[in-house]
Each structure stands twice: as structure tokens, then as C-alpha cells.
Design an enzyme around this catalytic site. Structure first.
Site, PDB file in Angstrom:
ATOM      1  N   SER A 243      62.231  79.174  40.870  1.00 43.76           N
ATOM      2  CA  SER A 243      62.928  80.113  39.993  1.00 43.76           C
ATOM      3  C   SER A 243      63.923  79.339  39.142  1.00 43.76           C
ATOM      4  O   SER A 243      64.042  78.120  39.256  1.00 43.76           O
ATOM      5  CB  SER A 243      63.668  81.170  40.829  1.00 43.76           C
ATOM      6  OG  SER A 243      64.675  80.551  41.626  1.00 43.76           O
ATOM      7  N   LYS A 244      64.647  80.060  38.289  1.00 38.35           N
ATOM      8  CA  LYS A 244      65.571  79.384  37.381  1.00 38.35           C
ATOM      9  C   LYS A 244      66.624  78.570  38.125  1.00 38.35           C
ATOM     10  O   LYS A 244      67.053  77.520  37.662  1.00 38.35           O
ATOM     11  CB  LYS A 244      66.243  80.412  36.457  1.00 38.35           C
ATOM     12  CG  LYS A 244      65.312  80.936  35.379  1.00 38.35           C
ATOM     13  CD  LYS A 244      66.040  81.844  34.415  1.00 38.35           C
ATOM     14  CE  LYS A 244      65.095  82.331  33.308  1.00 38.35           C
ATOM     15  NZ  LYS A 244      65.758  83.210  32.354  1.00 38.35           N
ATOM     16  N   ARG A 245      67.027  79.052  39.302  1.00 33.78           N
ATOM     17  CA  ARG A 245      68.061  78.307  40.041  1.00 33.78           C
ATOM     18  C   ARG A 245      67.531  76.989  40.589  1.00 33.78           C
ATOM     19  O   ARG A 245      68.288  76.088  40.915  1.00 33.78           O
ATOM     20  CB  ARG A 245      68.637  79.158  41.174  1.00 33.78           C
ATOM     21  CG  ARG A 245      67.665  79.509  42.271  1.00 33.78           C
ATOM     22  CD  ARG A 245      68.266  80.530  43.237  1.00 33.78           C
ATOM     23  NE  ARG A 245      67.328  80.969  44.219  1.00 33.78           N
ATOM     24  CZ  ARG A 245      67.139  80.364  45.383  1.00 33.78           C
ATOM     25  NH1 ARG A 245      67.839  79.283  45.676  1.00 33.78           N
ATOM     26  NH2 ARG A 245      66.261  80.821  46.250  1.00 33.78           N
ATOM     27  N   GLY A 247      65.365  75.179  38.759  1.00 36.30           N
ATOM     28  CA  GLY A 247      64.999  74.371  37.591  1.00 36.30           C
ATOM     29  C   GLY A 247      63.779  74.876  36.872  1.00 36.30           C
ATOM     30  O   GLY A 247      63.209  74.162  36.046  1.00 36.30           O
TER      31      GLY A 247
END
Length: 464
Positions: A243-245, A247
Site C-alpha cells: 500500500s502507499k505506506r 511505498g
């Protein structure tokens, strides 16, 4: 047989790491066999596809250097071809019109769920020998459904996962054209792979469930089948979906953060593939080695520290002129004052060994291109009465010393011996006065790059 692979992203968002790895594997497989790599944009989702997303995909592929041999082909430009094939399938009896509304299909599935059955289209409008179809509702536009085989299995030898078998009883008659005539995903993919003579489909394992549908469509068309290889997904270091957290951002965020394309390619190549213990290799070497036999069947884990380590390696290996072209714009945005400063390539040569990103390198280089503003408390702590005579002596002798690293190092040792000091007692205040910070490369290297004029001016300013 000429190997023909394709990368076929949907432009509903940016090119993410998983997509970039799929593109890399497909590209490398074609290159390994001297084949053809095709770029296809699957843009039939009109509500979510955007020109910006298309450009982001093209930019990402270009930055990585994954250049296609054919394309990009856009599905929305192939509508006439899809309608032609739908017509052929209707004529051949491998497809049929269905007049059920979405509400009727959902009610059908609700009844099946209540009865403990798998929800699926029940074949209300599927023509069968001796079957009487319902009357055609007036004014209702039909969908077109594929006549999926009722019995038997779909089996393929997956190039990554091994043999996979799915029963046709698990598959219903999927819609291949909507009421307005626009074709659907699995149908378009099948026709494209047929027309473009794709020999090997390498894609994420989230497509495994699509494969039997596409195989059945291709068989109904009398087309030859590509070989399929489904690559496990990329997970975060915690084992969760990327996920975005973790990368999972646009690939184009990475050049903005100061990563080099060769580092990203090298890193992606090792996510789920290996060649012995090799960690660092060029793309030429990767293409020579790459095959699907050494792809892992297990999900790969994204490790940003490993990516940073690789990036540091490629920064150290890079030509200083190339690094200057990348570093200078970053420094300009930070207000660097290049006029009167040292040669930027010389500064880069000094600093690049420790930099994990271009941005880190630019940040470290800034100490040579801005006016120092040392903290008063730190000055009071390090510029003591015991040190001031040594600073004065050093400043005086800087006027005549030969200005190179070796001579400056010898001068420092001479001043230390004369004043009975240790190196940190002189180096720390010099760093503060000359750069405004306590952490710098070796002080003799810093002095050499700053230059005699700048060093004397800053020491004189402090002495006042």
C-alpha cells in the site's frame, strides 16, 4: 516461433511497482529470446481511464527504459474490430443475446445464494436444442454473452505456478458486449492477444481467474493459445498487501525522490526472481539470464532499505557529469548559490560514496553553496579560549599555504602540535565557522573545495 510478449496496463491510475515489475519481466523475456515486446493500453473503462494516467504509464516506462517494439495500442481505437468478432461469434453460435436486466440477474443470484448454490447466470437466454426462449422484451437492448462450455475443465501449465485446472462448471456465460455495444475486459484481451500473436502472457496472479475465460474465448475463435505465467504479488515488509505506506506509489515518485532507473530495475528484477546469489547486475546481464523457471511461487516483499542500498551503489558508479545534471536542479530549488562556489562535480565526487539518493547528495552538497549560519550555543561550546589561538594561527597560515588537500592536512597537524590540541578540538570549530554544521566530510577535503578566498573570508568574519 518468435516470442511476443505484452504489457497491458489499464490507465485508471499510475504505474505502480507491481505493474513495473510485470513490464520488466515481459520485456526481459522478449529480449532474452530476441523477440518482440508490445505495449497495449487497455482503456475501455471509460469512467476511470484518464489521459493523465496514460501519460503516467508512458513516462514510467520511458524512465525505466523499458522501450516497446510495437504500440502503444489503445483498445478504444479497436472498437470496430471487437464488434466484428462479436458478430462472427453470434453467427457461429458461440455467443448469444441476453435480455436479462442487471436487477433480474442479481435476483437470480440471490435465489441461488439462498439455496446454497454458487451465484451465477442461469442461462435463461442461452439457446439450446429444443429450448423455447422467453419473448424478447420490447425496447430493451440486450447484452451479448459468451457461450461457455458446460462441462469439462480448463487446464494450462502455468509457467510460474505449474499445472492449474478450473472446471467449466465454475464459469458462467460472461458478458462480452454491453447493451451499448462496448466490449468487456476479458473479451478485448482475448481478441488482442489473438490479433497481436502474443506467445507468452506474463502478468500478476490476480489474473489467474481471468485465464480460463480467456482460454475458452480463444478456443471458440479457433485461435492458438499463448502460454501463461502468473507472478505472485508484492507484499510490504509486514507481509500485508503493498500500500502507499509501504511505498506503493507511482513509479514516477521515485525519480522525484532521487532514485536512479538502473537501481529500480535491478531491485524489481530481484523481487521474486533470482540467479544464484547475484544481487547487482546490468539489464544486459539480466536479459541474458532471465527465464521463468527461476521465478518464485511465493509473494515477494518490498524492502525500501534494499532499494536504497542498490541506489547508493549505482550513484557511486555513476559519472559525475551525469550526477551533476540530476543534482543541480534539486539544489537550485533549495536556493543554492553556485556563483563563487567550488566545482559541483568535485563536490559530488567527495560526497557520493555516502548518498543513498540524489536528493541526499544534493542536500549534502548544499553546505558548499550557502552562507553558513552556525548556532550560537554550538559556537560557544566549541570555540573556546583554548582553541582561539589555534584558529588565528591557522587563518594566518592559510594565506600562504599551497591550496591542496595534502598541504592543508599537514598545516592542520602543525597547528595542532603547536597548540597541543587534538584534531576534533580544531576540526569542530572550523566546521561550524566554515559550513555552519558539525557533520561534514574530512575537514581537509572541505577546506580544499571551499577554496582559499572563501575560507579566509569566513574566518575573518568570525574573528570580528
Amino acid at each position: 516461433m518468435t516470442v511476443r510478449t505484452r504489457f497491458a496496463p489499464s490507465p485508471t491510475g499510475y504505474l505502480h511497482l507491481g505493474g513495473a515489475r510485470t513490464a520488466l519481466f515481459s520485456w526481459a523475456y522478449a529480449r532474452h529470446f530476441g523477440g518482440t515486446f508490445i505495449l497495449r493500453i487497455e482503456d475501455t473503462d471509460l469512467e476511470r481511464s484518464t489521459p493523465e494516467a496514460v501519460q503516467a504509464i508512458l513516462d514510467g516506462m520511458n524512465w525505466l527504459g523499458l522501450h516497446h517494439d510495437e504500440g502503444p495500442f489503445f483498445q478504444m481505437q479497436r472498437m470496430d474490430r471487437y464488434r466484428e468478432v462479436v458478430g462472427q461469434m453470434l453467427e457461429a453460435g458461440s455467443a448469444y443475446y441476453c435480455y436479462c436486466t442487471p436487477e433480474e440477474v442479481e435476483a437470480m443470484r440471490e435465489r441461488q445464494r439462498a439455496a446454497g448454490e454458487k451465484p451465477r447466470y442461469d442461462g435463461t437466454w442461452r439457446p439450446e436444442p429444443g429450448k423455447t426462449l422467453p419473448p424478447v422484451p420490447e425496447g430493451r437492448k440486450p447484452v451479448v454473452r459468451f457461450r461457455n462450455p458446460l462441462d469439462g475443465d480448463v487446464t494450462w501449465n502455468d509457467l510460474v505456478k505449474g499445472p492449474i485446472t478450473i472446471s467449466n462448471r465454475e464459469l458462467d456465460d460472461l458478458i462480452i458486449a454491453r447493451p451499448d455495444g462496448t466490449p468487456t475486459y476479458n473479451f478485448c484481451v482475448s481478441v488482442d492477444d489473438w490479433d497481436m500473436q502474443i506467445t507468452h502472457v506474463i502478468r500478476g496472479d490476480d489474473h489467474v481467474n481471468n485465464t480460463p475465460r480467456q482460454i475458452n474465448i480463444l478456443r471458440a475463435l479457433g485461435a492458438s493459445l499463448p502460454q501463461y505465467g502468473h507472478v505472485p504479488m508484492i507484499l510490504g515488509a509486514d507481509g500485508e498487501k503493498l500500500s502507499k505506506r509501504h511505498g506503493a506509489v507511482s513509479v514516477m515518485e521515485y525519480p522525484a525522490q532521487g532514485y536512479l532507473p538502473e537501481a529500480m530495475l535491478n531491485y524489481l528484477a530481484r523481487l521474486g526472481w533470482s540467479h544464484g546469489d547475484e544481487e547487482i547486475f546490468s539489464m544486459e546481464q539480466f536479459c541474458a539470464w532471465f527465464d521463468l523457471d527461476h521465478l518464485s511461487k511465493s509473494p515477494a516483499q518490498f524492502n525500501p532499505e534494499k532499494l536504497a542500498w542498490l541506489n547508493n551503489h549505482y550513484i557511486k558508479q555513476s559519472d559525475n557529469a551525469r550526477l551533476e545534471a540530476l543534482v543541480r536542479p534539486v539544489m537550485e530549488r533549495e536556493g543554492a548559490q553556485f556563483e563563487g562556489g567550488p566545482d559541483l562535480q568535485a563536490v559530488i565526487a567527495l560526497l557520493k560514496e555516502r548518498a543513498s539518493t540524489i536528493n541526499e547528495l544534493a542536500d549534502a552538497a548544499m553546505l558548499f553553496y550557502r552562507q553558513p549560519a552556525p548556532d550560537a550555543a554550538l559556537l560557544a561550546q566549541h570555540v573556546t579560549d583554548a582553541v582561539k589561538p589555534a584558529l588565528a594561527q591557522f587563518g594566518k597560515q592559510c594565506e600562504t599555504v599551497e591550496w591542496n588537500k595534502a598541504a592543508l592536512s599537514a598545516l592542520l597537524k602543525e597547528v595542532l602540535a603547536t597548540n597541543k590540541l587534538k584534531m576534533p578540538q580544531l576540526a569542530m570549530p572550523l566546521r561550524l565557522i566554515l559550513t555552519g554544521q558539525l557533520q561534514t566530510p574530512a575537514i581537509d577535503a572541505v577546506l580544499e573545495l571551499l577554496g582559499r578566498e572563501t575560507v579566509l573570508a569566513r574566518l575573518a568574519k568570525f574573528s570580528k
